[in-house]
Design an enzyme around this catalytic site. Structure first.
Site, PDB file in Angstrom:
ATOM      1  N   ARG A  59       0.863  -1.389   0.091  1.00 47.88           N
ATOM      2  CA  ARG A  59      -0.215   0.042  -0.010  1.00 47.88           C
ATOM      3  C   ARG A  59       0.755   1.196   0.044  1.00 47.88           C
ATOM      4  O   ARG A  59       0.718   2.265  -0.657  1.00 47.88           O
ATOM      5  CB  ARG A  59      -0.886   0.013   1.150  1.00 47.88           C
ATOM      6  CG  ARG A  59      -1.730   1.129   1.334  1.00 47.88           C
ATOM      7  CD  ARG A  59      -2.434   1.301   2.759  1.00 47.88           C
ATOM      8  NE  ARG A  59      -3.285   2.502   3.034  1.00 47.88           N
ATOM      9  CZ  ARG A  59      -2.897   3.445   3.698  1.00 47.88           C
ATOM     10  NH1 ARG A  59      -1.407   3.225   3.950  1.00 47.88           N
ATOM     11  NH2 ARG A  59      -3.576   4.709   3.712  1.00 47.88           N
ATOM     12  N   GLU A  60       1.769   1.310   1.019  1.00 51.03           N
ATOM     13  CA  GLU A  60       2.690   2.504   0.902  1.00 51.03           C
ATOM     14  C   GLU A  60       3.683   2.692  -0.103  1.00 51.03           C
ATOM     15  O   GLU A  60       3.752   3.705  -0.502  1.00 51.03           O
ATOM     16  CB  GLU A  60       3.592   2.376   2.208  1.00 51.03           C
ATOM     17  CG  GLU A  60       2.839   2.166   3.440  1.00 51.03           C
ATOM     18  CD  GLU A  60       1.428   3.119   3.744  1.00 51.03           C
ATOM     19  OE1 GLU A  60       1.489   4.352   3.248  1.00 51.03           O
ATOM     20  OE2 GLU A  60       0.753   2.802   4.484  1.00 51.03           O
ATOM     21  N   ILE A  61       4.053   1.445  -0.733  1.00 49.08           N
ATOM     22  CA  ILE A  61       4.864   1.668  -2.010  1.00 49.08           C
ATOM     23  C   ILE A  61       4.276   2.111  -2.983  1.00 49.08           C
ATOM     24  O   ILE A  61       4.636   2.796  -4.049  1.00 49.08           O
ATOM     25  CB  ILE A  61       5.677   0.336  -2.262  1.00 49.08           C
ATOM     26  CG1 ILE A  61       6.611   0.058  -1.069  1.00 49.08           C
ATOM     27  CG2 ILE A  61       6.356   0.244  -3.602  1.00 49.08           C
ATOM     28  CD1 ILE A  61       7.142  -1.392  -1.119  1.00 49.08           C
TER      29      ILE A  61
END
Length: 218
Positions: A59-61
């Site tokens: 998600r963050e990447i």
């Protein structure tokens, strides 16, 4: 200190924030699943860490990738209060996950770009959830014959449930969550993606990932 590859640069503070958020979320989802049962917690924690770890990091990447692709600087910042809420809520069997967000630094960020960055996270969770349920369906027939396949099946069903929940939860249109960014960009896109995510989450809750697999494979 910077750790970089061809596409990303991670500051030391960002790595620390990601690590803390990952640990707190893994512990929180484990507690929400088995409560204060020490043996159950120790057993399920490694399994949850795979599902949460892959989902959270992807998600963050994903959001960082979209931001950087459009020429913006982006960095994950953990939200201590949000992590405390996640941990505290786990004791009632439901994790309200507010680990933090990818901060985007740009002088000319539009609602559309902000929405595209925001939706990348939940879409990554939904994509990973589908991969988990497909793998679970493929290995299900082999579970009676191998402990390894049985473990894979368990990891994948937990991964589907966790990532479906993360996608639906983060699409809620409230402050700090991705949903508000997507909604400001496009109501039609938000409602469609949110509806799919909610259906996936409710399916994992009401039917159960294990029963879903049994329905798929007959």
């Amino acid at each position: 200190m910077q750790i970089s590859n061809t596409m990303f640069e991670y500051s030391k503070n960002e790595i620390i924030s990601l690590t803390i958020a990952f640990i707190v979320l893994s512990i929180s989802f484990s507690i929400s699943s088995v409560g204060l049962n020490a043996h159950g917690f120790i057993s399920i924690l490694p399994i949850v860490m795979i599902g949460v770890g892959l989902g959270f990091m992807l998600r963050e990447i994903g959001q960082k990738f979209v931001a950087m692709k459009h020429g913006c600087e982006a960095e994950f910042r953990a939200w201590p209060i949000g992590l405390l809420i996640a941990f505290a809520s786990s004791f009632i069997g439901m994790v309200f996950a507010f680990p933090g967000e990818v901060k985007v630094y740009s002088d000319n960020i539009t609602d559309e770009l902000n929405g595209r960055i925001g939706i990348a996270g939940p879409m990554a969770n939904m994509f990973l959830a589908l991969i988990f349920i497909v793998i679970a369906s493929l290995v299900y027939v082999l579970t009676p014959h191998s402990q390894i396949f049985n473990l894979m099946f368990l990891i994948c069903t937990v991964g589907f449930s966790v990532n479906s929940f993360l996608a639906a939860f983060n699409l809620i249109p409230v402050y700090t969550l991705d949903g508000i960014k997507v909604l400001k960009w496009s109501f039609k896109i938000w409602i469609v993606v949110f509806a799919i995510a909610v259906i996936m989450m409710l399916s994992s809750i009401t039917i159960g990932a294990e029963n879903m697999v049994m329905m798929f494979v007959g």
